[in-house]
Write an enzyme that holds these catalytic residues in place. Structure first.
Site, PDB file in Angstrom:
ATOM      1  N   HIS A 313      -3.132  10.794  28.536  1.00  0.00           N
ATOM      2  CA  HIS A 313      -1.682  10.910  29.004  1.00  0.00           C
ATOM      3  C   HIS A 313      -1.741  10.716  30.645  1.00  0.00           C
ATOM      4  CE1 HIS A 313       2.295  12.012  30.099  1.00  0.00           C
ATOM      5  NE2 HIS A 313       2.609  11.880  28.820  1.00  0.00           N
ATOM      6  N   ASP A 371       2.256  11.495  20.413  1.00  0.00           N
ATOM      7  CA  ASP A 371       2.427  10.302  19.412  1.00  0.00           C
ATOM      8  C   ASP A 371       1.363  10.427  18.364  1.00  0.00           C
ATOM      9  OD1 ASP A 371       4.608   9.084  20.599  1.00  0.00           O
ATOM     10  OD2 ASP A 371       3.198   8.240  22.121  1.00  0.00           O
TER      11      ASP A 371
END
Ligand code: CMC
Length: 440
Positions: A313, A371
């Site tokens: 991320h 996700d």
């Protein structure tokens, strides 16, 4: 009136270019990084700053969402997202994001009714759907129909009218679930199912997706809660790519439906919202725990384009707090639907374990993100992978509309217009340097 930002008392920044010194004001934040104000730098020095991907750039001032990427903290309007996921519901969270504090009981009841009143779509939108190919990706329909709302709801396009702005945000949040469900029904060749306003947002979405004329869908409270938590956890995430897209589109004064359609388009990419579909497809491709090592090596290989989807991320350099919550929801949902030993969940847990011990992932601080587990939950609820990003988009309408509202009401707001470092040719005479390649 332009409200002055709080200048830091003890800190000063100076930039020296060719013996000339420029002072850069520093502003305090209430949490997280302080910022250097470079807005006058070009005017004073004739230099631009260069920051591809905006890794060091705060593009706006915001009071909505706070992330501490090193500690793995996510807060909406000061409330920890884990607490909201257990004590609140999606509609209350949308109200919190847009208006800035938790609503009281009367305010919330009124707001729920206002949202429910907007769940229906103009009947002509049904004809609009007929124009899409049957095999169209539901996100293609989501982008198109969201933008088309500006042609159907022309009484909420005036961004200078606070009532119209509020009406537009409610319409967008309420209709997003209906559009998403219609996109799903269209892609599987079933008739659209009308919303039922006695159901809550998550229940209604499940009803519109899974009921059909031959059989009523029995809504399970466990799956409805999981759906609601997924909506809450995806509701906002600070100035990510799609939110920045919404703000940039809105900075020109474009109408809110068009801006949100731009956000949906940006979210679609596999590096952003499309990663949930990509993560499940990756797990299916890996297929068996015995193949994990091979795929970890591929992810580490600079020559190989393969990345571990659902990992890493830009902001989190720790476990994504949303992934932590979803890992628990995942076990509950699988148990509820009777999947005792889901090979894909087993594979995901093993992959996570191996990656977290691997030096490459440790050094680069790559952890599972939101996700990684959401796809497994959504698949267990009954959604095909193409719907995962649509569900992300439905949830994110909350953050997009809140951020769009904040931007529109910010007196400092002006059109977003980044500059560039030009490295192309200059001073060519027409005909000089004509291409000799035959590849275009
Ligand atoms: N697998 C393997 N290597 C990775 C991965 C990964 N998933 N993510 C980052 N890296 C490597 C990357 O190759 C780079 O290596 P090097 O320093 O040697 O060049 C280093 O880690 C830093 O990565 P980056 O790409 O510069 O970081 P970024 O901040 O630009 O990208 C990201 C963040 C999310 C786009 C990236 O981690 C990624 O592509 N992950 C997979 C896709 C994904 O799961 N996206 C969902 C993000 S969460 C949902 C959302 O908010 O939209």
């Amino acid at each position: 009136m332009v409200k002055k930002k709080k200048k830091s008392q003890n800190l000063k920044a100076e930039l020296k270019i060719n013996n000339k010194t420029y002072s850069l004001p520093i502003y305090d934040s209430t949490a997280g990084e302080k910022v250097l104000d470079i807005s006058k730098l070009h005017q004073e020095s004739n230099y631009f700053t260069y920051d591809p991907g905006f890794s060091s750039t705060a593009s706006c001032e915001s009071k909505i969402t706070f992330i501490d990427g090193n500690k793995g903290i996510l807060k909406y309007r000061g409330y920890d997202v884990a607490e909201l996921a257990t004590k609140s519901d999606f509609i209350e969270v949308t109200n919190l994001l847009i208006y800035g504090d938790l609503p009281n009981k009367a305010q919330l009841n009124k707001y729920r009714k206002l949202i429910a009143r907007h769940t229906l779509l103009h009947d002509q939108i049904v004809n609009f759907f007929q124009g899409f190919r049957r095999d169209a990706h539901p996100m293609a329909m989501m982008v198109g129909v969201m933008g088309a709302l500006s042609s159907f709801y022309q009484d909420s396009l005036d961004i200078n009218d606070p009532h119209q702005r509020q009406e537009a945000t409610r319409r967008i949040i309420a209709k997003a679930a209906t559009i998403g469900a219609m996109a799903y029904k269209y892609s599987i060749g079933q008739a659209f199912v009308s919303p039922k306003n006695n159901l809550n947002y998550a229940e209604n979405f499940l009803h519109m997706c899974f009921s059909h004329s031959a059989e009523k869908y029995k809504i399970s409270p466990v799956l409805a809660k999981a759906m609601d938590v997924i909506f809450i956890l995806h509701a906002d995430h600070e100035q990510n790519a799609s939110t920045s897209t919404v703000r940039l589109a809105g900075s020109s004064g474009a109408n809110p439906f068009a801006c949100i359609a731009a956000g949906v388009a940006s979210l679609w990419g596999p590096a952003h919202g499309g990663a949930n579909q990509a993560a499940l497809e990756m797990l299916e491709e890996i297929g068996d725990t015995k193949n994990i090592k091979k795929y970890i090596s591929k992810a580490k290989d600079k020559e190989d384009k393969f990345k571990l989807m659902g990992f890493g991320h830009r902001v989190y350099k720790n476990y994504d707090p949303r992934a932590k919550i979803l890992k628990q929801v995942c076990s509950k949902v699988l148990k509820h639907v009777g999947i005792k030993n889901d090979p894909i969940l087993k594979l995901a847990i093993e992959l996570e374990k191996i990656a977290l011990k691997d030096n490459y992932f440790k050094e680069k601080k790559l952890y599972p993100n939101v996700d990684f587990y959401s796809g497994i939950i959504l698949r267990a609820i009954g959604f095909p992978p193409e719907m995962f990003t649509v569900i992300f988009a439905i949830a994110r309408t909350a953050g997009w509309t809140a951020q769009w509202t904040e931007m529109t009401e910010d007196p400092i707001q002006k059109i977003g217009r980044p500059r560039q470092l030009y490295t192309g040719k200059v001073k060519l005479k027409y005909g000089q340097n004509r291409s000799t390649k035959n590849t275009r």
